[in-house]
Design a protein around this motif. Sequence first.
Motif, mmCIF file in Angstrom:
data_model
loop_
_atom_site.group_PDB
_atom_site.id
_atom_site.type_symbol
_atom_site.label_atom_id
_atom_site.label_comp_id
_atom_site.label_asym_id
_atom_site.label_seq_id
_atom_site.Cartn_x
_atom_site.Cartn_y
_atom_site.Cartn_z
ATOM 1 N N VAL A 25 31.293 -32.786 -0.149
ATOM 2 C CA VAL A 25 31.018 -32.670 -1.582
ATOM 3 C C VAL A 25 32.060 -31.784 -2.262
ATOM 4 O O VAL A 25 32.659 -32.160 -3.283
ATOM 5 C CB VAL A 25 29.594 -32.125 -1.812
ATOM 6 N N THR A 71 29.604 -36.820 -3.118
ATOM 7 C CA THR A 71 28.167 -36.997 -2.914
ATOM 8 C C THR A 71 27.847 -38.370 -2.313
ATOM 9 O O THR A 71 26.903 -38.513 -1.528
ATOM 10 C CB THR A 71 27.410 -36.818 -4.237
ATOM 11 N N THR A 89 22.325 -28.780 -1.065
ATOM 12 C CA THR A 89 22.999 -29.715 -1.960
ATOM 13 C C THR A 89 23.191 -29.122 -3.353
ATOM 14 O O THR A 89 24.227 -29.357 -3.992
ATOM 15 C CB THR A 89 22.191 -31.020 -2.060
ATOM 16 N N THR A 143 26.834 -28.985 -5.071
ATOM 17 C CA THR A 143 27.110 -29.698 -6.322
ATOM 18 C C THR A 143 27.427 -28.727 -7.461
ATOM 19 O O THR A 143 28.250 -29.048 -8.336
ATOM 20 C CB THR A 143 25.920 -30.581 -6.710
#
Length: 317
Positions: free
Chosen positions: A90, A125, A178, A182
């Motif tokens: 990511v 992602t 996550t 992100t």
Amino acid sequence: MSTPQSQPTPAPAHSRTQPPNQPAPTQDRPVPQRTPQGQAPWPGQAPLGGYVSPIPIRKATLADAVAAEWTKIRSIRSTVWTLGSMVLLVVGIGLLAAFVVSATDSTGATQTERMPVLILGIYGTMLSLICVITLGVLTMSSEYGTGLIRTTLTACPDRARVLTAKAIVFFLLTFVTTTVATTLVAVATEGIAGRLGAVPTAGQWLKATVGVSVFMSLVGVLALAVGAMLRHSAGAIAVMLAVVMMPLVLAMFLGVSDLTELRSWLLLYSIPNQLGVFYDVSAAGEGPSGWDPLWIMTLVTGAALGGAYLSLARRDA
């Protein structure tokens, strides 16, 4: 003169039926009762041996199962490898895309003014979905492969509680990891290539970080449910990859005019396209929008968990 003979003294009544050298039974003597090992003979007395356990005896709860599953998932190497790879994909691919776009735009080769800056995080992602799916499957199916599931169900016979605890621990761990990844890539791309596009709104920031994290965590829980039903790591991972990629592959080959609606439906409701909705990118102008992909994935995951509960309750370990 005769001497009178002595008359024999009669023996007591109890001595007539008792063998010699045996004490006569006493009516007031209590009959001893056997006490189970480690238990007190009566309330208020310490157990035999004088040891009192400092651990209070209470009924197990869902919190106990969650604590056990947290200890289990954080102590295995697959968790570190899969989540570490996810963060690397990511953040690494997002930064690489931001640097490439910024460099090419400085030469006038591209027109990135019309491209949302936060969309640069979608490439990482998309690929990291493989890591989330793999960990979700292994969280459940690995215990069947090693036989640890028998120990787990012996310690916690409530099978629904075991599956619920696994789903809760996995969802929270994946969501936090996550969200951090992100957010890092969103801040980095905004700092590197933010001058090339419009400033993202608060709603776009929320969807590109929290929305994406919830969606990916639900996909992971879906993989966990599939692993619980199939009980085979390789098979469950293959099924989940087919669920993610098959709609797009089928849509590419459905070019017949009679199947246009089916092709459009496969494209719009595929997992990659629904993930792109959070970055304000979609395969078409219609279909899921806003937070719709989140509710769709919640329903699908809930149905899969229902099947996993039935499978776990009716099948032997």
